[in-house]
Design a protein around this motif. Structure first.
Motif, PDB file in Angstrom:
ATOM      1  N   PRO A 245      17.224  86.364 211.923  1.00  0.00           N
ATOM      2  CA  PRO A 245      18.361  87.278 211.737  1.00  0.00           C
ATOM      3  C   PRO A 245      18.083  88.682 212.270  1.00  0.00           C
ATOM      4  O   PRO A 245      18.949  89.283 212.925  1.00  0.00           O
ATOM      5  N   LEU A 246      16.886  89.218 212.009  1.00  0.00           N
ATOM      6  CA  LEU A 246      16.595  90.582 212.450  1.00  0.00           C
ATOM      7  C   LEU A 246      16.475  90.681 213.961  1.00  0.00           C
ATOM      8  O   LEU A 246      16.859  91.690 214.561  1.00  0.00           O
ATOM      9  N   LEU A 247      15.929  89.662 214.608  1.00  0.00           N
ATOM     10  CA  LEU A 247      15.749  89.699 216.051  1.00  0.00           C
ATOM     11  C   LEU A 247      17.035  89.409 216.812  1.00  0.00           C
ATOM     12  O   LEU A 247      17.106  89.648 218.020  1.00  0.00           O
ATOM     13  N   THR A 248      18.053  88.914 216.137  1.00  0.00           N
ATOM     14  CA  THR A 248      19.347  88.672 216.771  1.00  0.00           C
ATOM     15  C   THR A 248      20.384  89.698 216.325  1.00  0.00           C
ATOM     16  O   THR A 248      21.573  89.531 216.593  1.00  0.00           O
ATOM     17  N   GLY A 249      19.938  90.761 215.656  1.00  0.00           N
ATOM     18  CA  GLY A 249      20.834  91.844 215.286  1.00  0.00           C
ATOM     19  C   GLY A 249      21.711  91.557 214.091  1.00  0.00           C
ATOM     20  O   GLY A 249      22.636  92.327 213.804  1.00  0.00           O
ATOM     21  N   GLY A 250      21.453  90.456 213.367  1.00  0.00           N
ATOM     22  CA  GLY A 250      22.217  90.127 212.170  1.00  0.00           C
ATOM     23  C   GLY A 250      21.566  90.720 210.938  1.00  0.00           C
ATOM     24  O   GLY A 250      20.793  91.685 211.023  1.00  0.00           O
ATOM     25  N   SER A 251      21.855  90.143 209.789  1.00  0.00           N
ATOM     26  CA  SER A 251      21.305  90.668 208.541  1.00  0.00           C
ATOM     27  C   SER A 251      20.752  89.549 207.676  1.00  0.00           C
ATOM     28  O   SER A 251      21.081  88.380 207.855  1.00  0.00           O
ATOM     29  N   ILE A 252      19.894  89.951 206.741  1.00  0.00           N
ATOM     30  CA  ILE A 252      19.281  89.040 205.779  1.00  0.00           C
ATOM     31  C   ILE A 252      19.843  89.360 204.406  1.00  0.00           C
ATOM     32  O   ILE A 252      19.942  90.530 204.021  1.00  0.00           O
ATOM     33  N   ALA A 253      20.195  88.336 203.652  1.00  0.00           N
ATOM     34  CA  ALA A 253      20.615  88.493 202.264  1.00  0.00           C
ATOM     35  C   ALA A 253      19.541  87.877 201.374  1.00  0.00           C
ATOM     36  O   ALA A 253      19.303  86.674 201.438  1.00  0.00           O
ATOM     37  N   VAL A 254      18.877  88.708 200.583  1.00  0.00           N
ATOM     38  CA  VAL A 254      17.789  88.242 199.724  1.00  0.00           C
ATOM     39  C   VAL A 254      18.250  88.275 198.279  1.00  0.00           C
ATOM     40  O   VAL A 254      18.494  89.356 197.734  1.00  0.00           O
ATOM     41  N   PRO A 255      18.411  87.117 197.623  1.00  0.00           N
ATOM     42  CA  PRO A 255      18.877  87.114 196.231  1.00  0.00           C
ATOM     43  C   PRO A 255      17.834  87.673 195.282  1.00  0.00           C
ATOM     44  O   PRO A 255      16.632  87.644 195.564  1.00  0.00           O
ATOM     45  N   ALA A 256      18.301  88.181 194.163  1.00  0.00           N
ATOM     46  CA  ALA A 256      17.387  88.712 193.157  1.00  0.00           C
ATOM     47  C   ALA A 256      16.564  87.606 192.531  1.00  0.00           C
ATOM     48  O   ALA A 256      15.426  87.818 192.110  1.00  0.00           O
ATOM     49  N   ASN A 257      17.124  86.404 192.470  1.00  0.00           N
ATOM     50  CA  ASN A 257      16.424  85.267 191.878  1.00  0.00           C
ATOM     51  C   ASN A 257      16.702  84.039 192.727  1.00  0.00           C
ATOM     52  O   ASN A 257      17.838  83.579 192.800  1.00  0.00           O
ATOM     53  N   ASN A 258      15.661  83.534 193.402  1.00  0.00           N
ATOM     54  CA  ASN A 258      15.859  82.354 194.237  1.00  0.00           C
ATOM     55  C   ASN A 258      15.480  81.068 193.517  1.00  0.00           C
ATOM     56  O   ASN A 258      15.512  79.996 194.103  1.00  0.00           O
ATOM     57  N   ALA A 259      15.125  81.173 192.216  1.00  0.00           N
ATOM     58  CA  ALA A 259      14.689  79.987 191.474  1.00  0.00           C
ATOM     59  C   ALA A 259      15.867  79.132 191.035  1.00  0.00           C
ATOM     60  O   ALA A 259      15.720  77.945 190.776  1.00  0.00           O
ATOM     61  N   ILE A 260      17.045  79.738 190.922  1.00  0.00           N
ATOM     62  CA  ILE A 260      18.241  79.000 190.526  1.00  0.00           C
ATOM     63  C   ILE A 260      19.345  79.290 191.535  1.00  0.00           C
ATOM     64  O   ILE A 260      19.348  80.322 192.199  1.00  0.00           O
ATOM     65  N   VAL A 261      20.280  78.350 191.643  1.00  0.00           N
ATOM     66  CA  VAL A 261      21.416  78.545 192.534  1.00  0.00           C
ATOM     67  C   VAL A 261      22.473  79.339 191.776  1.00  0.00           C
ATOM     68  O   VAL A 261      23.204  78.798 190.950  1.00  0.00           O
TER      69      VAL A 261
END
Length: 435
Positions: A245-261
């Motif tokens: 995402p960063l190398l293609t000029g997009g963005s990353i969304a990082v959740p606060a908790n990835n242990a649960i959906v």
């Protein structure tokens, strides 16, 4: 270049580097490509998370410059190996990206046992270990016993995503040289039950080629946002859901908790356009979204990617039916990033397979090294700009792993008449855990 790729490149002047199938500018580094986006579009979001204000590319560049400057003052040059041992979250993502752009990042999984971590310390020859401020883990103590310098990452305050990495000034600051494009940006470690880890250096050129390949396959633009739910300590999470995402000029969304959906956070607050994960997470996602009404109009996804293991047809078909977007299976390895993929419509897509590899990059070989024809099963051999240069400190292993410019993956596969790849198992008993 196909007509489709020409149209993508021609229609979007904001694509970070020119597509040519698999070969980006071989003279660039990760930091230079991110810096190019930051200089042209400083207000564009780079990293978003529900716990922080969005980090723009301009902000990201300032964070990268600050961390680079502090490391250089501490005597850590572009060849320094710096381990990053932090809990999964936006700070860990920022730390790994920052170190990889100026030195050599060595992401370490905080879930590893003390014995596993100490084993890696003995192999990796780290110059420093980056840990959260105030941490007093067994891993930190093991690093200190080995004389590895400890750098504490101090988080920014005021709702901003940032890290300060104060280091003791060295007697002589390191020269602030840019890494060489073919030098390692990061070092990954395999994990198995029958052998000690293998160390995989992945260069700036490798990573740029890998992101260009994904950009071409999935038509990624600056408007795309990847939901990063795969651990960045392993190949898939780092290469596919962080750097691409960063190398293609997009963005990353990082959740606060990835242990649960958490659908309200993952699909509503963070508004991703795609995510990539393994079958277990896709099954959990299907279980969650199946009970929601009007979920098709409530999300922003345009495609989903699956890899790491075969995806059950019921899960694939269920997600496509409920969410109304294609679920695309692919195949990759730690040594080469993504190797083959099914593409979004109108691209080639054959459910139940791993998709098609780029021409000339994959062959199926028999036990005698002879290339097999369509339908025959054999070992998957790969080559091309995304393939790493060889395992660290393992000459005998490299001699066996490379044959005439091809890398032997150890996976058993077959190609059908149209070039779609299917997997059928492994040659050995090595189990990859977490990656």
């Amino acid at each position: 270049m196909t007509n489709l790729l020409r149209e993508i490149a021609k229609s979007s002047e904001e694509i970070t580097f020119v597509l040519d199938g698999t070969e980006p500018d071989a003279q660039c580094t990760l930091g230079q490509v991110i810096g190019r986006t930051a200089s042209r579009f400083p207000q564009r979001a780079a990293i978003v998370s529900t716990g922080f204000a969005p980090l723009t590319y301009g902000d990201l560049q300032r964070r990268l410059d600050d961390i680079r400057g502090q490391l250089r003052v501490g005597g850590f040059d572009c060849s320094a190996r710096i381990g990053v041992l932090m809990p999964f979250g936006p700070e860990a993502v920022l730390a790994i990206v920052a170190v990889a752009c100026c030195s050599i990042a060595v992401p370490l999984d905080p879930r590893l046992s003390p014995v596993e971590v100490d084993l890696r310390f003995g192999m990796l020859h780290l110059n420093a270990l980056l840990v959260p401020q105030g941490s007093d883990t067994e891993a930190r103590q093991a690093a200190e016993r080995r004389g590895i310098a400890i750098i504490e990452a101090v988080p920014a305050y005021g709702g901003q995503l940032g890290l300060d990495v104060p280091v003791r000034a060295a007697d002589r600051a390191a020269i602030d040289a840019e890494p060489a494009p073919h030098s390692p940006a990061f070092i990954l470690q395999t994990s198995g039950t029958t052998a000690q880890p293998k160390l995989i250096p992945f260069s700036h050129s490798n990573m740029l080629a890998a992101s260009a390949r994904l950009q071409a396959w999935f038509g990624l633009t600056h408007q795309d946002r990847c939901l990063s739910v795969s651990p960045p300590f392993y190949s898939h999470g780092l290469k596919v859901t962080v750097f691409t995402p960063l190398l293609t000029g997009g963005s990353i969304a990082v959740p606060a908790n990835n242990a649960i959906v958490a659908l309200d956070e993952w699909l509503d607050c963070l508004s991703p356009t795609w995510y990539s994960a393994g079958p277990a997470l896709h099954a959990a996602m299907l279980d969650k979204v199946s009970s929601l009404a009007d979920v098709r109009v409530a999300h922003t996804l345009r495609f989903i990617v699956s890899g790491g293991a075969p995806l059950l047809p019921d899960v694939r078909d269920g997600l496509q039916r409920v969410l109304g977007v294609p679920v695309l299976e692919h195949y990759g390895s730690s040594e080469a990033a993504q190797i083959a993929a099914n593409l979004p419509p109108p691209g080639p897509n054959r459910p139940g397979t791993c998709g098609q590899p780029p021409p000339g990059t994959l062959a199926i070989a028999g036990e005698d090294g002879r290339f097999l024809t369509a339908g025959e099963r054999g070992e998957i051999w790969i080559r091309g700009p995304t393939v790493f240069s060889g395992y660290l400190d393992a000459p005998e292993l490299n001699q066996a792993a490379f044959v005439g410019g091809w890398f032997r993956t150890g996976d058993i596969g077959s190609l059908d008449e149209d070039g779609f790849l299917s997997l059928h198992g492994r040659l050995g008993e090595l189990i990859n855990r977490g990656g």
